[in-house]
Design a protein around this motif. Sequence first.
Motif: not given
Lengths: 643, 366
Positions: A584-607
């Motif tokens: 959904l984030l890719i759909l709205f904000f494009g690949f770059g922003i979605a990638l940056a946001f999701c990767t960071f949140v995942f690494l920080y929050g989940v990993a």
Amino acid sequence: MWDAALIALERFANPLHMGMLMAGVLAGTVIGILPGLGGIACVAILLPFIYTLDVNTAMILLVGSLAVVHTSDTITSVLIGTPGSAAAAATILDGHPLAKQGQAARALSAAFLSSMIGGLIGALFLTLSLPIARPLVLLFGSPELLMLCVLGLSFAGFLTGGAPLKGGLSACLGLLLGSVGAAPADAVNRYTFDQLYLLDGIPLVGVALGIFGIAEIVDLLAKGGQIAERISLGHGWLQGIKDVMQHWGIVVRGSLIGVWAGILPGIGATAGSWMAYGHVVAMARDRESFGKGDIRGVIAPESANNSVEAGDFIPTLLFSVPGGAPAAIMLGALFFYGIQPGPRMVQENLDLIFTIIWSFAIANTIGAALCLFLSPALARLTWVPFVQLAPAIVVTIFFGAFQSSEQFGDIYAMLGLGLMGWLMKQLGWPRAPFLVGFVLTKPTEQYLWLSISRYDFEWLLRPGVIVLGLLLLASIIWSVWEKRGQKKVPAEEPAEGAAVLGKAPSILFTFSILIVSAAALYEARTFPYLGAIFPMAATIPAVFMAATQLAFDLRTSSTAPGPETRAKIRTALGHFVSLLVFLLLILFFGFGIALAFCTFVFLYGVARMRWFRALIYTGSLLAAVQLMGWLLGLHWPQGILFG
Amino acid sequence: MGQIHFKAKLPVHRWLAVGALLIGLATQAFGAAPYYEGKTIEVIIPFPVAGGSDIWIRTIAPYLEKNIPGSPKFNFRNIGGGRGIPGMMEFALKAKPDGHMVLVSSATNYFPVLVGDKAAKYDFRQWKPLLVNPVGGVMYASPVSGVKRVEDLAKAKNLIYGGISAIGLDLIPLISLELLELDARGVLGFSGRGHARIAFERGETNLDYQTTPAYNATVLPLIKEGKAIPLMTFGQLDDQGNIVRDPAVPDLPTVPEVYEKLKGKKPSGKFWDTYKIFMPSGFAVQKILWIKAEAPAEALRLFYAAADRLEKDKEFLTKTDKILGGYPLLRGDRLEKTIQQAFQIDAETQRFVREWVSKKYRVKFD
């Protein structure tokens, strides 16, 4: 003929040519490792670079990369259980379990060696068959090709593991999914729901990545920890080489199956590697270890998928008919140089043909050696906590799936099939027959269509058809006979994987399949008769089998999953939700922003990475994808709000 | 921009505007930046990599880069699938009137419009053709069918033509079979022209066609071996839009010529009307490079000038001969009327074609 071979070989003394070959090998190795990107992506990506080169150099570059894609794609399949390219899906079945048992190095070295031998046998066969290749291709008419496809489909039966009913259903679903889109000859659009995207059917890359890739990644994430326990690598890679030498017969047979799959129009690398896998299971006396990490299950598809590419060159160069998609692109490249392949190619451009053959053989050897050299280091990847690898893998998968047609539909399809693949895995449904059914739908239906519209039903009486039909019958009888002798049958999934979710989801899943099959059958009644044959052939047995399976499901005693399993399921579903959020984030904000946001949140929050490490990881990933996109001229999915 | 100020504002602005205009003229005179200087032109290709149209544009693009002042860079985007419709729609919706996005199209993109496919919501009238490349097609038969010369077609029995899809390029050979009233039927469902030719060589079919370059490379050897008999071409258009002999294969008669030979009269009737409508977009003006109609005239002029230069460029002509298939690369403005005409179809003919393919080849229109 042989002096042309020598002239071509001399080209490789030229440092420019050798350098191009190395560049091709490196590009092919990297693209092969990236999940979802295979031969097509490889040639398509290199294509812009060849326009400044002469034809020999260009072919060296292209063939060099093509030759190693199916060597290095094994790495992803074995280590992560995600197909490095669609053709490497068959290797997952036994390669990935081996990695989980800490035998990644053994599986990899066996795979690389058999890939290399397969490629060399393919090149040799290609050379020897040059004088007789034309009659060889013309030997098979549409009816015979149809019978070969049916023979290939029958292998799906051998891949059903311990659950023949579920396996049969899985194959039917594959056939059904394969018949989505315009029927051959454009007579009717089936199950397209007025969606333009579905007109051409769902691309193989999306299906393979979803059903095996996404499903496996989520499963690994839910399990937690790393892929394999940290044990000594030992002499794993030596063991792999010994395995190949011990099973040399499988290597030779697998390679020959691959070459044939390449020569015959419309079969391709994916079907070829599944046929090789199916044949080794069908012929084995002891089948119970397949799917649980049997090295033979690695050797067979790997020796086939490289030789397919060699076989592909025969129709491409001598008939100007590409055997597979990568060959189609090569053909395009040859047109660019004003070379129109055809019967005259052997007389007029024999040295070019040999340049191609030599490039293939040399690149194969170098590529295998390179991968072999890398394998001890790569095997260590299985020790890294998977949660840290996941973002990079998911990002490349999304990127790879998008590249095949630049349509978001591919990503939707991949995620949907990922969920289905995960459910199948949890509920003990074999996934291999699904993919075999899907891959073979198109050629089978096309040749069925052609056979009937050309010969009516007289095609059944052709000698070739009768011989292949008897072969089919014999293989079925033999398999039944074999099964009688032994109680145990191979299981794709480890026993503990069966029906993890408990009774209710199991019933629900079977019930949905029943509903879908019945609805598809109902819809099929409106299709004209030739267009309806295939959906009917898939859905009528599917409805019966699903009903029977439902009865079995209802009768099994109810075992509620333990708290640990329930927690695992919750985590897995959570990961599916986060994949959806990423989309959904890719759909709205494009690949770059979605990638940056999701990767960071995942690494920080989940990993639970520390924030600055997570930041560095995110930054490097973004830079790597950016660089790849810029370097290779790939397009990023763009968002609605930001371009 | 300068002009708007000039008309609407106060004298001070007027002076500024005049100044700006002068500077503009001066820079123009002293070789100022050409329109495409340092620009990237995005080419939308509604097909996968390495299809015919993809190769076509990728081959000529480097020569265009050289011959358009300012040496713009061409950047290719393949949007394959969906019968080319997603790629066409991308251009229709995303192209701005600045001329920085162009589109390649081929027969696949015209036929959905001609047969009235509702999904094809693009309108060629909103675009202008920059470059056009005709393609030719040659039909041939197997001597096994009893056809030794084109005259034998009339009495030949049970001719079988192998094709891909009744609403693709095969429509033109299929219409030709009907027009000539041959005892022939089409077997459709092959995955490419090459596959159809293999079936011809195997003897599964006995009638086939190939585009001119493929014909030269793969069928001429068969003809030499006596395994194929050349019959006719689909023809090309002259400046008045008449169907004439194919300059790349001048020795073979066209389909209407063969009709005259067999029937002793000029072709007429419904199938002839259909042939006249579909043949140009299928062959005579098959490959077109488009730009938005609102693009600056300067952009169009630069492309046309490049085409003029390429016409005399020896290197270009020899290097691209095989790709262009023995046909010239034409300026779009010269053919604009022919092209726009080629995409017009009267309701009656459209209904006729739809009924005919539905009945004979069981095509189902949504």
